[in-house]
Enzyme design. Structure first.
Site, PDB file in Angstrom:
ATOM      1  N   ASP A 100     -15.533  -0.524  14.771  1.00  0.00           N
ATOM      2  CA  ASP A 100     -15.622  -0.682  16.217  1.00  0.00           C
ATOM      3  C   ASP A 100     -17.104  -0.770  16.574  1.00  0.00           C
ATOM      4  O   ASP A 100     -17.966  -0.665  15.702  1.00  0.00           O
ATOM      5  CB  ASP A 100     -14.942   0.489  16.912  1.00  0.00           C
ATOM      6  N   ASP A 275      -4.812  -0.041  15.551  1.00  0.00           N
ATOM      7  CA  ASP A 275      -5.440   1.085  14.854  1.00  0.00           C
ATOM      8  C   ASP A 275      -5.242   2.318  15.700  1.00  0.00           C
ATOM      9  O   ASP A 275      -5.127   2.238  16.928  1.00  0.00           O
ATOM     10  CB  ASP A 275      -6.945   0.858  14.698  1.00  0.00           C
ATOM     11  N   CYS A 313      12.119   7.223   1.696  1.00  0.00           N
ATOM     12  CA  CYS A 313      10.725   6.787   1.816  1.00  0.00           C
ATOM     13  C   CYS A 313      10.163   6.533   0.418  1.00  0.00           C
ATOM     14  O   CYS A 313      10.431   7.276  -0.521  1.00  0.00           O
ATOM     15  CB  CYS A 313       9.914   7.852   2.542  1.00  0.00           C
ATOM     16  N   CYS A 315       6.877   6.400  -0.354  1.00  0.00           N
ATOM     17  CA  CYS A 315       5.479   6.812  -0.521  1.00  0.00           C
ATOM     18  C   CYS A 315       5.339   7.705  -1.753  1.00  0.00           C
ATOM     19  O   CYS A 315       6.331   8.208  -2.285  1.00  0.00           O
ATOM     20  CB  CYS A 315       4.959   7.526   0.728  1.00  0.00           C
ATOM     21  N   CYS A 318       7.077  11.166  -1.324  1.00  0.00           N
ATOM     22  CA  CYS A 318       8.528  11.255  -1.169  1.00  0.00           C
ATOM     23  C   CYS A 318       9.295  10.726  -2.376  1.00  0.00           C
ATOM     24  O   CYS A 318      10.407  11.179  -2.645  1.00  0.00           O
ATOM     25  CB  CYS A 318       8.970  10.485   0.070  1.00  0.00           C
ATOM     26  N   HIS A 350       1.744  10.216   3.393  1.00  0.00           N
ATOM     27  CA  HIS A 350       3.070   9.828   3.881  1.00  0.00           C
ATOM     28  C   HIS A 350       2.972   9.087   5.213  1.00  0.00           C
ATOM     29  O   HIS A 350       3.578   8.036   5.398  1.00  0.00           O
ATOM     30  CB  HIS A 350       3.967  11.058   4.043  1.00  0.00           C
TER      31      HIS A 350
END
Lengths: 407, 498
Positions: A100, A275, A313, A315, A318, A350
């Site tokens: 930014d 974002d 999930c 990830c 998980c 996660h």
């Protein structure tokens, strides 16, 4: 002032459009590799994503993350960034970075900072000495950071400000500052400067600003000044209005947006990039993002819940150990959160994975032209009962041809 | 010398039985090489150190990083990290219906050997005195006590590879009277017999654990009955000993010499590790690794020490990564280190992470510090195998400073259960709010408060706005925590006056 022709360091390939809503799926080729759109970008404020190593962030499938110019300018500082050769080398991140301009940090800074035509005056948080952030300095810092996407310095004021004159001034100043940023930008062939559309919640101001910004032909376009506590309905109107005026062949980035509902609605309104610090910040407080809502795993009801953070999930946390994951349970997160930092690392992985995967699923739905059905399923899973659907989302989606109340 | 990892014939052993083979030993109080094997776990060569876990993981190391970046084959875990719900409720870990609950709950790889003790290392002094039947613990929610029965039941349910028998040691007591020492010995014997009986009572087919018997930090004649009974009645039932005072190894009955020795005598420096190894210690938990990490100190020593003697002064054992001198250094933490932190990152980044109070700073230093210790123990084993240990120790002591560098920077937030009891009485805060104090002092002196932060962390802001601002990053950046809004509003911006 006449628009300055600007080289671009990206290519944008539109792959598909939803036949009902304004949702789009695209490929964005950036200097550090391709990025699928729509995309959520996690925020590594100070060149680090809250305890995760670059490899761990990579594993969430992230290929584009944020750094904050304001923070990196203070620490480690421009001299260090120059000496080391930019933020990629500094944090050993081989993929893309967006920075930014430092302007957003001024939204909440108004009591302490003073915006003039020259730039933003504020006091150094290090020693209290007065500092001036100009468009030229912001771009120079971002040139030193070497981010793949850099943002113009804009005059940001809270969208909720009732002062129309000030809002108009800020919008017009942002255009003038864009011209100064374009002029100051040293590496347009390897860093993509995005303009930021301002104008608060006033749709006429937004339209004016959009026209001026589009004329300057930056490689990408951001819609800024939102996510500052305004009504969601007004937010949606602004996004819808702006995307309606934007060229089809450029990425559109809505700054500071990150709740799952906001993401899927904004995608339907034609936005591509988002974002927000919320997913990583909330992870540190033990909150897990799931398709059925946010679970606070510090709650004792999870102490003996030996299921994964979210069923199905994929990830690292998980996935079961048999599937090469860690098989982390809600009970273990309850056991470790706020007691060992590793708990925050696990939930951060996660949550970032959830956000990225949500956008991946949205993209697939757009490509298969079933985004309206995706939206219906998303809200049904999240809220169950239709009576609980947020009115703003129902209204906004109706505006783009999807009636959530009809199955 | 290549390390021998030839496995013994495990097929002849019962499924969870521990095998310890002494590969080299040169006398009673001398360094020794050993090999510890348990079916299904990675074979461990000794001397070695175990990862010292906190709530199921090595501090700062998430379970995926443990697998990828920490090369340890063994982990020490404390029961007190898991039983805060006791006695009001059954602690969650005991409710996990799994063949291997301790490993599964904490996501520990199958091949990692797990040692379970009652207390964290080092233990925080518990004001709850031990009784004939119970031992005082400190859980994350306060002091508790558990019985020997409870401990044995926990071990049975969790079945770690090795269980350290309960020891009656009044931690933190300056001087212990003779009568109390007698009691220590008596109770420890009762509890050791108890856990052996409970373990032997486990049905055939159900997994059993190996027991390490505690050796108390008191003179031999004060625990002579206990030691005699260990030798006479219990020797075939125990698989190792847990030593609470390494300098009493001299007193260890010869009959117990073949057993692996786990040190609970926390070494304060690598030199102290070497001293214990030279007395014949085999296995360590090394609390100073995490302490150094929390202090931002990257360990930097090798064994044997480098032979270059270019420097007239002794070398430091670690690098204080808070120092701004590292800010543009693109060199690794140690030149020769092959850990993840040293191969992927550099000092400038790590210094920045500490200064910015980003958690990743401690993650990287922790990975590095474990790699340094791991290489240190490889060096120790090679040196013993080569027969050069005494000479290498002398060279190490001549080459390095005797203690780790002083801590200068502030570590991560301290949690209650990581905090030594005697420190609770101290007037200063555990996690000081340096900033607020500064403001108060200045106000008292009538000085103008110097503004250190120029962005809005106004506590009363709308939640939506707050959510967008990464408060922790900002607080970390400027220590703004606790500064009142009023004070911020009253501050004049210097350059507005003209």
């Amino acid at each position: 002032m006449a628009p300055v022709p600007m080289p671009s360091a990206l290519s944008f390939e539109l792959l598909g459009k939803c036949s009902v809503t304004k949702a789009r799926a695209a490929n964005l080729q950036l200097p550090h590799g391709p990025v699928p759109l729509p995309i959520f970008m996690p925020v590594a404020t100070q060149a680090s994503l809250k305890g995760l190593t670059p490899e761990q962030l990579e594993e969430t499938s992230c290929r584009l993350c944020l750094n904050n110019t304001y923070h990196l300018g203070l620490k480690p500082g421009q001299a260090t960034l120059d000496a080391i050769g930019g933020a990629h080398k500094f944090q050993s991140w081989p993929h893309n970075i967006l920075t930014d301009s430092g302007g957003f940090q001024m939204v909440s800074l108004l009591k302490l900072a003073k915006v003039t035509e020259e730039g933003v005056r504020f006091l150094s948080p290090h020693d209290g000495s007065p500092m001036l952030l100009t468009p030229e300095h912001s771009i120079s810092l971002q040139n030193s950071i070497g981010s793949d996407i850099i943002m113009q310095l804009d005059d940001v004021i809270a969208t909720t400000s009732p002062d129309l004159a000030r809002m108009t001034e800020a919008m017009e100043r942002s255009i003038r500052w864009l011209d100064r940023c374009i002029k100051a930008h040293k590496y347009p062939e390897r860093q993509n400067l995005f303009c930021i559309i301002q104008g608060g919640l006033d749709l006429d101001l937004r339209r004016q600003c959009t026209a001026e910004m589009v004329a300057r032909d930056t490689p990408g376009i951001a819609i800024g000044g939102l996510s500052g506590g305004e009504e969601k309905t007004s937010y949606c109107k602004v996004v819808d209005t702006c995307t309606g005026l934007l060229p089809e062949n450029k990425p559109r980035y809505v700054m500071g947006v990150g709740y799952p509902e906001d993401l899927v609605v904004s995608v339907a309104l034609g936005a591509d990039m988002f974002d927000c610090v919320w997913p990583t910040r909330t992870a540190r407080f033990g909150n897990a993002i799931t398709a059925r809502g946010v679970l606070n795993l510090r709650n004792a009801v999870y102490a003996e819940d030996f299921g994964p953070i979210e069923d199905g999930c994929q990830c690292t946390c998980c996935r079961s150990q048999e599937a090469g994951g860690l098989g982390i349970t809600r009970a273990y997160i309850y056991h470790v959160t706020a007691k060992e930092t590793a708990g925050a690392h696990l939930l951060t992985m996660h949550n970032v994975h959830y956000q990225l995967n949500l956008m991946k699923r949205a993209r697939e739905a757009i490509l298969e032209d079933r985004y309206p059905a995706f939206l219906k399923e998303f809200f049904a899973t999240l809220h169950g009962d239709k009576k609980k659907y947020p009115e703003w989302a129902v209204t906004a989606l109706k505006g783009v041809g999807v009636d959530l109340m009809v199955d | 010398m290549a390390e021998q990892i030839s496995t013994p014939n495990l097929a002849q052993l019962p499924p969870e039985m521990l095998d310890f083979t002494l590969l080299k030993t040169t006398g009673a109080l001398a360094p020794r090489l050993g090999r510890l094997s348990i079916p299904g776990r990675k074979t461990i060569l000794t001397p070695v150190f175990l990862g010292n876990s906190s709530r199921g993981t090595i501090p700062h190391i998430s379970q995926d990083n443990f697998r990828k970046s920490i090369g340890l084959n063994g982990l020490y875990m404390a029961l007190e990290d898991f039983v805060e719900k006791h006695p009001q409720k059954t602690p969650p870990i005991f409710q996990l219906d799994a063949p291997d609950p301790l490993r599964q709950f904490n996501s520990i790889p199958n091949e990692t050997l797990v040692v379970l003790g009652a207390r964290r290392q080092p233990p925080i002094y518990s004001p709850i005195a031990n009784t004939n039947t119970e031992v005082g613990l400190l859980t994350s929610v306060g002091y508790k006590s558990i019985s020997s029965d409870y401990y044995a039941a926990a071990a049975r349910k969790l079945h770690p590879d090795i269980v350290i028998g309960l020891a009656d040691i009044p931690f933190g007591q300056e001087s212990v009277g003779l009568k109390r020492k007698d009691k220590m010995s008596d109770r420890t014997e009762v509890w050791t017999r108890d856990i052996i009986a409970k373990r032997d009572g486990i049905d055939k087919g159900e997994p059993r654990y190996n027991i390490f018997a505690p050796i108390l930090p008191i003179d031999r004649d004060l625990q002579s009955w206990y030691l005699e009974h260990l030798v006479d009645d219990m020797i075939s039932k125990i698989s190792g000993v847990a030593i609470y005072d390494a300098y009493l190894l001299d007193d260890l009955p010869e009959e117990l010499h073949h057993l692996p020795r786990l040190s609970f005598h926390a070494p304060a420096s690598p030199q102290e590790i070497l001293r214990q190894v030279s007395l014949g210690m085999d296995i360590f938990t090394i609390p100073f690794v995490s302490d150094a990490t929390d202090a931002g100190i990257a360990l930097d020593f090798t064994f044997p020490a480098p032979t270059t003697t270019t420097s007239p002064t002794r070398q430091t054992l670690g690098v204080d990564m808070w120092q701004e001198s590292h800010a543009i250094s693109v060199t690794p933490l140690s030149a020769s280190c092959t850990c993840y932190a040293c191969t992927k990152h550099h000092r400038a980044y790590i210094q920045h992470l500490l200064a910015a109070k980003e958690m990743l700073g401690w993650v990287l230093i922790q990975i590095h510090n474990h790699a340094v210790l791991d290489a240190f123990f490889v060096g120790i084993r090679t040196s013993i195998a080569n027969g050069t240990f005494d000479r290498d120790v002398a060279a190490f002591e001549a080459f390095y400073e005797p203690t780790l560098p002083e801590k200068t920077g502030r570590g991560p937030r301290v949690r209650g259960y990581q905090f030594q009891a005697e420190e609770h009485g101290k007037p200063e805060k555990k996690n000081p709010k340096a900033w607020k104090k500064d403001i108060e002092e200045k106000k008292l002196k009538g000085e103008k408060v110097k503004l250190m932060a120029a962005h809005g962390q106004q506590p009363n802001r709308k939640k939506e706005v707050q959510d967008v601002i990464d408060d922790e990053a900002l607080i970390g950046l400027v220590d703004l925590q606790g500064v009142d809004v009023v004070e911020l509003e009253n501050i004049k911006i210097e350059d507005d006056k003209s």
